[in-house]
Write a protein that holds these residues in place. Structure first.
Motif, PDB file in Angstrom:
ATOM      1  N   ARG A 170       5.808  -6.317  26.278  1.00 12.56           N
ATOM      2  CA  ARG A 170       5.853  -6.332  27.742  1.00 12.56           C
ATOM      3  C   ARG A 170       6.859  -7.355  28.257  1.00 12.56           C
ATOM      4  O   ARG A 170       7.536  -7.141  29.256  1.00 12.56           O
ATOM      5  N   THR A 196       4.346  -0.585  26.654  1.00 10.29           N
ATOM      6  CA  THR A 196       5.499  -0.113  27.432  1.00 10.29           C
ATOM      7  C   THR A 196       5.115   0.961  28.452  1.00 10.29           C
ATOM      8  O   THR A 196       5.971   1.550  29.098  1.00 10.29           O
ATOM      9  N   GLY A 197       3.819   1.231  28.589  1.00 15.21           N
ATOM     10  CA  GLY A 197       3.346   2.129  29.626  1.00 15.21           C
ATOM     11  C   GLY A 197       3.242   3.589  29.260  1.00 15.21           C
ATOM     12  O   GLY A 197       2.859   4.422  30.087  1.00 15.21           O
ATOM     13  N   GLU A 249      -2.157   4.337  28.346  1.00 15.80           N
ATOM     14  CA  GLU A 249      -2.928   3.380  29.136  1.00 15.80           C
ATOM     15  C   GLU A 249      -3.508   2.310  28.220  1.00 15.80           C
ATOM     16  O   GLU A 249      -4.029   2.610  27.142  1.00 15.80           O
ATOM     17  N   GLU A 255      -4.097  -5.117  29.786  1.00 12.86           N
ATOM     18  CA  GLU A 255      -3.044  -6.123  29.915  1.00 12.86           C
ATOM     19  C   GLU A 255      -3.614  -7.501  29.588  1.00 12.86           C
ATOM     20  O   GLU A 255      -4.656  -7.890  30.104  1.00 12.86           O
TER      21      GLU A 255
END
Length: 243
Positions: free
Chosen positions: A34, A71-72, A75, A78
């Motif tokens: 991230r 990296t999205g 899902e 975080e």
């Protein structure tokens, strides 16, 4: 005469420990990706985390899934980086680096550990100044000292330390030069047993007896917490620490 743990019990314990290690590495991969992107070729922190995972035989699809979450593409949770500092018995300085999705839970767990074993948490920066961040490539006893020293100097390492008690060798680097030195050592056919960017204390504090035992228990307890990634201390523990 009592029987020891069954084979199944030992396997379950080993699997549980392996699971904990994987969880910590997955978090490290996620945060590195991230912060610096999902390409390990241009993200040294990510490359290091992936190498650590592969070193523990982490399946490649597990690593890929962690990258996709970070990296999205998938899902995922975080995590944020948080550091706690404090003192263990005997004046031992301790740094606790965590990756967490719940700061309240994490600080409570860390504070409980310090209190349980006679230590106390300090404020930010209260002990960190006693430590230096550096890259370390460790070679086991019996490694070729001359070849390692020559390759390390050629690669631009800062220092080579040979430990007289067992002959093991550490090659020390600046953090930003770690990747290049590691690659050069490997290219020379010299594979370190452990290679990491870590923190080392400028000076160690010798602790003995009950204090040493309490320090050892505190460090082990902290390292076993799910949210804790790394624990650093300046403790010089004698053999009686594990009595």
């Amino acid at each position: 005469m009592g029987r020891g743990p069954s084979i199944e019990a030992r396997k379950n314990a080993s699997d549980a420990q392996r699971g904990k290690v994987f969880t910590k590495i997955i978090r490290e991969i996620s945060v590195a990706a991230r912060k610096g992107g999902g390409d390990p070729a241009s993200n040294p922190a990510l490359r290091s985390a992936i190498d650590k995972g592969l070193g523990f035989n982490m399946p490649k699809d597990t690593i890929e899934r962690a990258l996709k979450k970070a990296t999205g593409e998938l899902e995922g949770v975080e995590y944020e980086e948080v550091r706690y500092e404090g003192y263990a018995p005997g004046g031992v300085a301790v740094i606790v680096d965590c990756l967490t999705d719940n700061r309240v839970r994490t600080v409570a767990d860390v504070r409980h550990a310090f209190g349980k074993f006679g230590g106390n948490m300090g404020t930010e920066g209260s002990v960190a100044f006693m430590f230096k961040r550096l890259g370390v490539l460790s070679f086991a006893p019996g490694a070729d000292e001359e070849a390692i020293t020559e390759a390390a100097i050629e690669a631009g390492a800062d220092d080579v330390v040979v430990y007289p008690d067992d002959g093991s060798i550490d090659v020390l680097t600046a953090p930003d030069g770690f990747g290049a030195v590691k690659a050069a050592m490997q290219a020379a056919g010299l594979e370190p047993g452990i290679a990491e960017v870590t923190y080392r204390a400028d000076n160690d504090v010798a602790v003995e007896g009950e204090n040493a035992q309490q320090v050892a228990k505190l460090l082990a307890w902290l390292e076993d917490l799910d949210d804790v990634q790394n624990v650093y201390s300046n403790a010089d523990l004698g053999a009686d620490a594990y009595a």
